[in-house]
Design a protein around this motif. Structure first.
Motif, PDB file in Angstrom:
ATOM      1  N   GLY A  86       0.803  -1.220   0.000  1.00 27.69           N
ATOM      2  CA  GLY A  86       0.000   0.000   0.000  1.00 27.69           C
ATOM      3  C   GLY A  86       0.829   1.261   0.000  1.00 27.69           C
TER       4      GLY A  86
ATOM      5  N   ALA B 137       0.793   5.513  -3.953  1.00 21.04           N
ATOM      6  CA  ALA B 137      -0.085   5.591  -5.116  1.00 21.04           C
ATOM      7  C   ALA B 137      -0.991   6.801  -4.949  1.00 21.04           C
ATOM      8  CB  ALA B 137      -0.909   4.309  -5.238  1.00 21.04           C
ATOM      9  N   PRO B 138      -0.643   7.946  -5.562  1.00 21.00           N
ATOM     10  CA  PRO B 138      -1.438   9.162  -5.377  1.00 21.00           C
ATOM     11  C   PRO B 138      -2.900   8.944  -5.759  1.00 21.00           C
ATOM     12  CG  PRO B 138       0.562   9.597  -6.633  1.00 21.00           C
ATOM     13  CD  PRO B 138       0.445   8.118  -6.508  1.00 21.00           C
ATOM     14  N   GLN B 139      -3.797   9.451  -4.912  1.00 21.29           N
ATOM     15  CA  GLN B 139      -5.215   9.343  -5.212  1.00 21.29           C
ATOM     16  C   GLN B 139      -5.804  10.739  -5.306  1.00 21.29           C
ATOM     17  OE1 GLN B 139      -5.973   7.058  -1.730  1.00 21.29           O
ATOM     18  NE2 GLN B 139      -6.390   5.187  -2.890  1.00 21.29           N
ATOM     19  N   ALA B 140      -6.873  10.878  -6.074  1.00 18.43           N
ATOM     20  CA  ALA B 140      -7.516  12.180  -6.213  1.00 18.43           C
ATOM     21  C   ALA B 140      -8.327  12.472  -4.961  1.00 18.43           C
ATOM     22  CB  ALA B 140      -8.402  12.173  -7.450  1.00 18.43           C
ATOM     23  N   LYS B 141      -7.983  13.562  -4.264  1.00 15.28           N
ATOM     24  CA  LYS B 141      -8.796  13.996  -3.125  1.00 15.28           C
ATOM     25  C   LYS B 141      -9.054  15.489  -3.314  1.00 15.28           C
ATOM     26  CE  LYS B 141      -7.136  10.596   0.261  1.00 15.28           C
ATOM     27  NZ  LYS B 141      -8.048   9.514  -0.065  1.00 15.28           N
TER      28      LYS B 141
END
Lengths: 255, 263
Positions: free
Chosen positions: B12, B15-19
């Protein structure tokens, strides 16, 4: 149209890659080239199609390519070489755009080659949406679209998993049986070679020389997996190649 | 019996996520802290202006109509200058990428020009192009040009060679190979280069307007700065930030349109 390789030799700087290759590629036949890794088989293929210039000798074209052939010597690459920004259909269209044919004809050719490779329903898909096997079928349709006199296939199945490879090999055999094409087929997979080659050229390790040419007379459509004659030939090929492969494996690449 | 336990999860992350709302939240929090601090006197008025005062100043500027008389000249300078510089940069960059002779000749020149702070050349541009708009266009264009050239030829160099070999193997014309394989292949790199070039263009816009401009965001900021009018200074700076966000959004939109094949 036949091809003749006359005393082809090639070197990169001081390193001899190929030495004195004489070979006939008769029309309508599939010639497989096998050999240990680094023996120059892919280089030989690039020389045959004019993507590289041999240091010695020449590749001679005997006779005229069939009428209507847009690109007599056409490659199928191991890594497919599809343009990721073009759809399946437009990837095939790319190689027709530089030729003086009208839109209707172009569309007819695209439709024909995509249906021969069972890709019609995927014609609007982008390469990233396709599996490896489908991508290679797109590349094969693209090659068929220019009506080649000789198909130069550089390990066309090597980037695929073994099931896909088996399926695509059957597809290739079916395409050939329907309409025989001339091909030079480079592979390191001996099973592929005995399944699809009319003759199999075994190259030695670097500098690549022709060790032996094995002819297989069994018609392609009868070459089922596990056929006794094919197994015998495959074992024979492996016996020739094993020592070369061991020695090639222990050489330094830069050496 | 040996004791058993579950294997701990240790993958984990990375991994950049859109927030999307977090960014806005950070902005609001920072502004609220400053507002609170200035009201309580923890932050003195000389250190930072009160955000509500900045907003009031901005509304004044808007009502008086001066906002547009400052913003429009700035926008047109930015547009003309950046368009000239980026176009020339992309053209030269593609030429460097395609022709070895041009590469050998121009890459050292570009490397020599790149690190020069373009602001330092402003007096020179004034002599060459006059005190009017032309020298401002030239400064912005020049500053946009060098990073665009470098990004463009890098992008052309990075186009997958196997695709070019493929084009040659099908006997495509040189022109077809360039327009159908090289340029689309270089497009992602060119666009990400433009992000940087256009940010530099905004910086240079202000620099250009600090010299001999009556109107423009740069002139406005300079005037506010020399009067130590922090509210107006911050209004100007905020406008520049918004301009940067706007430009970045426009490029993002262009990327979405042109690079939709990346999925």
């Amino acid at each position: 149209m036949d091809l003749q390789l006359e005393q082809i030799g090639h070197r990169y700087g001081d390193m001899a890659v190929l030495d004195n290759i004489n070979l006939d590629i008769p029309a309508g036949k599939i010639v497989c080239i096998v050999g240990p890794s680094g023996c120059g088989k892919s280089t030989l293929l690039r020389l045959i199609g004019g993507l590289e210039k041999p240091s010695a000798g020449s590749v001679v074209q005997v006779g005229e390519p069939p009428a209507g052939s847009f690109n007599p010597l056409t490659y199928v690459f191991q890594d497919f070489a599809l343009l990721p920004w073009r759809t399946v259909e437009d990837n095939v269209r790319l190689v027709l755009e530089d030729h003086p044919i009208n839109k209707t004809e172009t569309n007819a050719i695209i439709h024909d080659v995509l249906s021969r490779t069972k890709l019609i329903e995927f014609r609007h898909a982008f390469p990233r949406q396709l599996s490896g096997g489908m991508k290679q079928r797109v590349a094969i349709s693209r090659a068929l679209a220019v009506k080649p006199a000789v198909m130069l296939m550089d390990e066309p199945l090597s980037a695929l998993d073994s099931q896909t490879r088996e399926l695509l090999l059957d597809d290739l055999i079916r395409l050939w049986c329907r309409e025989p094409f001339t091909s030079v087929y480079v592979t390191h997979n001996l099973n592929e070679a005995v399944r699809i080659g009319h003759s199999i050229v075994v190259l030695s390790r670097r500098p690549g020389r022709i060790r032996e040419v094995v002819n297989i007379d069994l018609p392609l459509e009868q070459r089922a997996r596990g056929h006794i004659e094919l197994d015998r030939q495959q074992t024979h090929l492996w016996n020739i190649m094993r020592d070369e492969a061991i020695a090639a494996d222990q050489e330094l690449l830069s050496g | 019996m040996a004791d058993s336990r579950e294997v701990a999860f240790r993958g984990g992350g990375f991994a950049p996520q859109a927030k999307p709302w977090v960014g806005v939240l950070v902005f609001i929090t920072v502004i609220c802290i400053i507002e609170y601090g200035t009201r309580q006197g923890i932050i003195s008025n000389l250190t930072l202006p009160r955000p509500t005062d900045v907003l009031a100043t901005f509304l004044d500027l808007w009502r008086s109509g001066l906002l547009w008389s400052h913003l429009l000249p700035s926008l047109s300078r930015l547009f003309v200058g950046a368009a000239l510089g980026a176009t020339a940069g992309i053209c030269i960059g593609v030429l460097i990428g395609l022709f070895s002779l041009i590469r050998a000749g121009l890459v050292p020149l570009v490397a020599a020009i790149f690190p020069i702070p373009k602001i330092a050349l402003l007096p020179l541009f004034v002599i060459w192009f006059g005190i009017d708009e032309a020298s401002k266009y030239a400064l912005i264009a020049f500053g946009t040009f060098t990073p665009t050239v470098v990004a463009t030829y890098g992008a052309v160099d990075n186009v997958d060679r196997t695709l070019i070999r493929m084009g040659q193997s099908f006997s495509l014309s040189w022109f077809s190979i360039v327009t159908k394989i090289v340029l689309p292949g270089a497009m992602p790199g060119i666009l990400s280069g433009l992000r940087i070039s256009l940010a530099i263009a905004i910086i240079l816009l202000v620099a250009a307007e600090m010299l001999g401009a009556e109107y423009g965001i740069g002139a406005y900021i300079l005037e506010a700065g020399s009067l130590y009018d922090l509210e107006r200074l911050f209004v100007g700076v905020t406008i520049l930030s918004l301009l940067g966000v706007l430009v970045s959004t426009l490029i993002g939109y262009t990327e979405k349109r042109l690079l939709s094949w990346r999925g």
